[in-house]
Design an enzyme around this catalytic site. Structure first.
Site, PDB file in Angstrom:
ATOM      1  N   LYS A 101     -22.269  38.791  13.665  1.00 33.03           N
ATOM      2  CA  LYS A 101     -22.995  38.094  14.736  1.00 33.03           C
ATOM      3  C   LYS A 101     -22.023  37.466  15.732  1.00 33.03           C
ATOM      4  CE  LYS A 101     -25.288  33.629  15.290  1.00 33.03           C
ATOM      5  NZ  LYS A 101     -24.106  32.811  15.559  1.00 33.03           N
ATOM      6  N   ASN A 102     -21.029  36.740  15.206  1.00 38.44           N
ATOM      7  CA  ASN A 102     -20.181  35.968  16.116  1.00 38.44           C
ATOM      8  C   ASN A 102     -19.232  36.838  16.941  1.00 38.44           C
ATOM      9  OD1 ASN A 102     -21.479  33.680  15.355  1.00 38.44           O
ATOM     10  ND2 ASN A 102     -19.817  32.855  14.090  1.00 38.44           N
ATOM     11  N   ARG A 123     -26.393  28.896  21.268  1.00 37.23           N
ATOM     12  CA  ARG A 123     -25.050  28.425  21.561  1.00 37.23           C
ATOM     13  C   ARG A 123     -24.189  29.496  22.250  1.00 37.23           C
ATOM     14  NH1 ARG A 123     -22.105  23.857  22.082  1.00 37.23           N
ATOM     15  NH2 ARG A 123     -19.952  24.203  21.512  1.00 37.23           N
ATOM     16  N   CYS A 160     -27.620  25.752  17.133  1.00 38.98           N
ATOM     17  CA  CYS A 160     -27.759  24.892  15.957  1.00 38.98           C
ATOM     18  C   CYS A 160     -27.299  23.477  16.255  1.00 38.98           C
ATOM     19  CB  CYS A 160     -26.903  25.439  14.812  1.00 38.98           C
ATOM     20  SG  CYS A 160     -27.589  26.909  14.079  1.00 38.98           S
ATOM     21  N   ARG A 164     -21.547  19.000  20.070  1.00 39.70           N
ATOM     22  CA  ARG A 164     -20.809  20.260  20.249  1.00 39.70           C
ATOM     23  C   ARG A 164     -20.407  20.379  21.716  1.00 39.70           C
ATOM     24  NH1 ARG A 164     -23.752  25.075  16.961  1.00 39.70           N
ATOM     25  NH2 ARG A 164     -21.717  26.070  17.128  1.00 39.70           N
ATOM     26  N   PRO A 165     -19.375  19.629  22.118  1.00 33.76           N
ATOM     27  CA  PRO A 165     -18.980  19.642  23.526  1.00 33.76           C
ATOM     28  C   PRO A 165     -18.393  20.986  23.939  1.00 33.76           C
ATOM     29  CG  PRO A 165     -17.403  18.379  22.209  1.00 33.76           C
ATOM     30  CD  PRO A 165     -18.502  18.800  21.275  1.00 33.76           C
ATOM     31  N   ILE A 166     -18.303  21.198  25.258  1.00 35.49           N
ATOM     32  CA  ILE A 166     -17.651  22.425  25.748  1.00 35.49           C
ATOM     33  C   ILE A 166     -16.474  22.058  26.661  1.00 35.49           C
ATOM     34  CG2 ILE A 166     -19.631  23.991  25.509  1.00 35.49           C
ATOM     35  CD1 ILE A 166     -19.991  23.631  28.608  1.00 35.49           C
ATOM     36  N   ASP A 167     -15.918  20.861  26.420  1.00 35.17           N
ATOM     37  CA  ASP A 167     -14.836  20.401  27.292  1.00 35.17           C
ATOM     38  C   ASP A 167     -13.622  21.332  27.286  1.00 35.17           C
ATOM     39  OD1 ASP A 167     -14.773  19.277  24.578  1.00 35.17           O
ATOM     40  OD2 ASP A 167     -12.847  18.451  25.164  1.00 35.17           O
ATOM     41  N   GLN A 168     -13.343  21.990  26.157  1.00 39.06           N
ATOM     42  CA  GLN A 168     -12.178  22.889  26.104  1.00 39.06           C
ATOM     43  C   GLN A 168     -12.426  24.182  26.886  1.00 39.06           C
ATOM     44  OE1 GLN A 168      -9.221  21.728  24.791  1.00 39.06           O
ATOM     45  NE2 GLN A 168     -10.535  19.919  24.786  1.00 39.06           N
ATOM     46  N   ASP A 187     -19.189  27.792   8.193  1.00 39.91           N
ATOM     47  CA  ASP A 187     -20.489  28.478   8.138  1.00 39.91           C
ATOM     48  C   ASP A 187     -20.931  28.764   6.700  1.00 39.91           C
ATOM     49  OD1 ASP A 187     -20.742  28.399  10.837  1.00 39.91           O
ATOM     50  OD2 ASP A 187     -20.246  30.503  11.199  1.00 39.91           O
ATOM     51  N   ARG A 189     -32.154  33.828  13.628  1.00 40.43           N
ATOM     52  CA  ARG A 189     -31.185  33.902  14.730  1.00 40.43           C
ATOM     53  C   ARG A 189     -29.908  34.607  14.301  1.00 40.43           C
ATOM     54  NH1 ARG A 189     -29.156  28.886  16.007  1.00 40.43           N
ATOM     55  NH2 ARG A 189     -27.616  30.286  16.881  1.00 40.43           N
TER      56      ARG A 189
HETATM   57  C1  UD1 Z   1     -18.228  29.136  16.476  1.00 35.49           C
HETATM   58  C2  UD1 Z   1     -19.244  29.947  15.709  1.00 35.49           C
HETATM   59  C3  UD1 Z   1     -19.885  29.129  14.600  1.00 35.49           C
HETATM   60  C4  UD1 Z   1     -18.816  28.513  13.711  1.00 35.49           C
HETATM   61  C5  UD1 Z   1     -17.764  27.801  14.543  1.00 35.49           C
HETATM   62  C6  UD1 Z   1     -16.580  27.331  13.724  1.00 35.49           C
HETATM   63  C7  UD1 Z   1     -20.023  31.476  17.376  1.00 35.49           C
HETATM   64  C8  UD1 Z   1     -21.098  31.899  18.289  1.00 35.49           C
HETATM   65  N1  UD1 Z   1     -20.243  30.399  16.642  1.00 35.49           N
HETATM   66  O1  UD1 Z   1     -18.928  28.059  17.071  1.00 35.49           O
HETATM   67  O2  UD1 Z   1     -20.704  29.994  13.821  1.00 35.49           O
HETATM   68  O3  UD1 Z   1     -19.423  27.565  12.870  1.00 35.49           O
HETATM   69  O4  UD1 Z   1     -17.241  28.665  15.563  1.00 35.49           O
HETATM   70  O5  UD1 Z   1     -16.039  28.373  13.010  1.00 35.49           O
HETATM   71  O6  UD1 Z   1     -19.006  32.135  17.247  1.00 35.49           O
HETATM   72  N2  UD1 Z   1     -15.091  21.549  20.205  1.00 35.49           N
HETATM   73  C9  UD1 Z   1     -14.777  20.588  21.148  1.00 35.49           C
HETATM   74  N3  UD1 Z   1     -14.736  20.981  22.452  1.00 35.49           N
HETATM   75  C10 UD1 Z   1     -14.985  22.251  22.850  1.00 35.49           C
HETATM   76  C11 UD1 Z   1     -15.297  23.215  21.880  1.00 35.49           C
HETATM   77  C12 UD1 Z   1     -15.348  22.832  20.556  1.00 35.49           C
HETATM   78  O7  UD1 Z   1     -14.536  19.427  20.835  1.00 35.49           O
HETATM   79  O8  UD1 Z   1     -14.927  22.527  24.051  1.00 35.49           O
HETATM   80  C13 UD1 Z   1     -15.140  21.156  18.785  1.00 35.49           C
HETATM   81  C14 UD1 Z   1     -16.516  21.355  18.163  1.00 35.49           C
HETATM   82  O9  UD1 Z   1     -17.362  20.265  18.409  1.00 35.49           O
HETATM   83  C15 UD1 Z   1     -16.160  21.533  16.707  1.00 35.49           C
HETATM   84  C16 UD1 Z   1     -14.813  22.270  16.767  1.00 35.49           C
HETATM   85  O10 UD1 Z   1     -14.305  22.042  18.062  1.00 35.49           O
HETATM   86  O11 UD1 Z   1     -15.977  20.290  16.104  1.00 35.49           O
HETATM   87  C17 UD1 Z   1     -14.907  23.767  16.518  1.00 35.49           C
HETATM   88  O12 UD1 Z   1     -15.894  24.317  17.382  1.00 35.49           O
HETATM   89  P1  UD1 Z   1     -15.844  25.829  17.893  1.00 35.49           P
HETATM   90  O13 UD1 Z   1     -14.789  26.572  17.153  1.00 35.49           O
HETATM   91  O14 UD1 Z   1     -15.779  25.821  19.371  1.00 35.49           O
HETATM   92  O15 UD1 Z   1     -17.252  26.351  17.434  1.00 35.49           O
HETATM   93  P2  UD1 Z   1     -18.254  27.236  18.233  1.00 35.49           P
HETATM   94  O16 UD1 Z   1     -17.509  28.173  19.136  1.00 35.49           O
HETATM   95  O17 UD1 Z   1     -19.315  26.375  18.817  1.00 35.49           O
END
Ligand code: UD1
Length: 425
Positions: A22-23, A93, A117, A122-126, A305, A397
């Protein structure tokens, strides 16, 4: 609405094949927007996240057709929009990959903040940091993320947190940027390597995936490609844990065992007998397992996961286990449900302390997220009595026909349409 009704105490026995990841699929499909040539992708799972993505690509002007089981043909030559329909994009997501893909393709994108989920903040700042470094302007207005770049230029980006989504998203945009991009402290998940293989087969120049430094040399255009998505290590792990929890015997085929190293190691540690082949893993019938400490970390650590399914297994291990969730702050919503079944679990910050070895008793349960939902199904399969699981849209999903596949292994799970929830309010 639908619910699952699970008759407990059934041992799983037989063989099952694992679907495409899926991912990886949810990133590869948006990545196909980076070319105007035809793209053929195999091993795409039939799950709701993918159905939504296909709808979004069609709405953007792409032609998308399913090819038999698991194949997908994408022709993005007609894409004429950079605004994915909001009502679809905010459901899951992974719609965030449309940011990097449409930025690379059109130089702009307008999309709602990603849904999906609820695992705490779950920020997207990065992601935003990466796009900004590549020369884009990013504005957040009324829940919309508006990103625009007159020209994308390669940059050196150090991620403050290891993020799967940010790593892939930056890779997508950088593939079409001018010059070289370096991502440091990149995530190393196999799905990232799969997306890079897909991009490189289209003519991109990405090296270093699978390590924490990824280098991307942007190219002005990308071509068509045929690609098969890697097997889903999380689905494989879910079946492994389900087999172990029911003390069953299950052969899991079409896997890449290397991707499951941390899961194999932990299952062996708790005493689950396993046989490993080149592309299969067999869980052998065993007795109850021993307690253990499990700490989730980015790959190659134990996957977050599989934290919830693993916790269900540990409720059956006599003694004290500690599960530490180091990736997502709020990923313990399954705990309250397991406690309804009589599990003894105490939460202390980011740790769950489990006093295992007690039989679980069936109860009405509510799935609050995808992997937590799968964990509740496993809990239902090992418990005494008949367990109801609601909130199964979360499970759909990410797992293709989960209950049917468990049933083929001997589970007794019925999907029922109902008009009312068992939960008041
Ligand atoms: C992806 C996977 C999800 C898995 C996760 C961790 C997909 C679609 N989903 O989610 O199944 O559980 O990886 O293996 O592939 N974070 C920040 N800022 C950001 C981005 C992330 O602080 O801009 C934090 C998140 O809140 C979290 C950590 O970084 O604590 C890891 O998140 P991330 O690896 O980005 O997970 P996802 O891509 O959302």
């Amino acid at each position: 609405m639908e619910r699952l009704v699970i008759k407990g105490k059934q041992r799983l026995k037989g063989a099952t094949r694992v679907n495409g990841a899926k991912n990886a699929a949810v990133a590869v499909i948006p990545a196909s927007l980076l070319t105007s040539s035809q793209v053929k992708i195999e091993n795409i799972p039939h799950i709701t996240d993918i159905e939504w993505l296909i709808e979004i690509l069609k709405a953007l002007g792409a032609k998308v057709s399913r090819l038999g089981k698991g194949g997908l043909l994408v022709d993005s030559s007609g894409v004429n929009s950079f605004t994915p329909p909001h009502e679809l994009a905010d459901k899951f997501r992974a719609s965030y990959y449309l940011m990097g893909a449409l930025l690379g393709r059109c130089g702009q994108v307008e999309i709602p903040m990603p849904g999906g989920c609820n695992l705490g903040p779950r920020p997207i700042d990065q992601h935003i940091k990466g796009f900004t470094a590549l020369g884009a302007n990013v504005n957040l207005e009324h829940g919309l993320v508006k990103i625009k770049a007159s020209k994308l230029k390669g940059a050196h980006i150090y991620l403050d947190v290891v993020s799967v989504g940010a790593t892939i998203n930056i890779m997508l945009a950088a593939a079409r940027a001018e010059g070289k991009t370096v991502i440091e402290n990149a995530a190393k998940e196999p799905e990232i390597v799969d997306v890079a293989n897909f991009l490189n087969a289209m003519g991109a120049r990405v090296v270093g995936t699978g390590t924490d430094i990824i280098k991307i040399r942007g190219v002005p255009s990308l071509g068509g490609v045929e690609h098969s998505v890697i097997p889903d290590r999380i689905e494989a792990g879910t079946f492994m844990i389900a087999a172990a929890a029911t003390q069953g015997e299950v052969l899991i085929e079409d896997v890449i065992p290397k991707h499951l190293d941390p899961v194999i190691a932990k299952l062996k540690e708790v005493g689950v007998p396993l046989e490993i082949g080149p592309d299969w893993i067999k869980v052998l019938a065993g007795n109850s397992c021993s307690p253990a400490d499990v700490k989730t970390f980015p790959y190659p650590g134990f996957p977050t996961d599989l934290q919830a399914p693993m916790m269900v297994l540990l409720t059956q291990a006599p003694g004290t286990s500690i599960v530490s969730e180091n990736v997502f702050e709020g990923r313990f919503r399954h705990v309250a449900e397991l406690k309804k079944m009589g599990a003894r679990i105490k939460l202390e910050g980011r740790a769950a302390i489990i006093e295992g070895g007690r039989e679980l008793i069936s109860a009405p349960l509510k799935a609050a997220d995808l992997r937590g939902g799968a964990a509740l199904v496993i809990a239902g399969m090992i418990s005494r009595g008949e367990t109801i699981v609601e909130g199964i849209e979360h499970i759909d999903r990410g797992y293709e026909h989960l209950e049917e596949r468990f049933n083929r292994l001997g589970a007794k799970i019925a999907r029922k349409k109902v008009t009312e929830s068992v939960f008041p309010g």
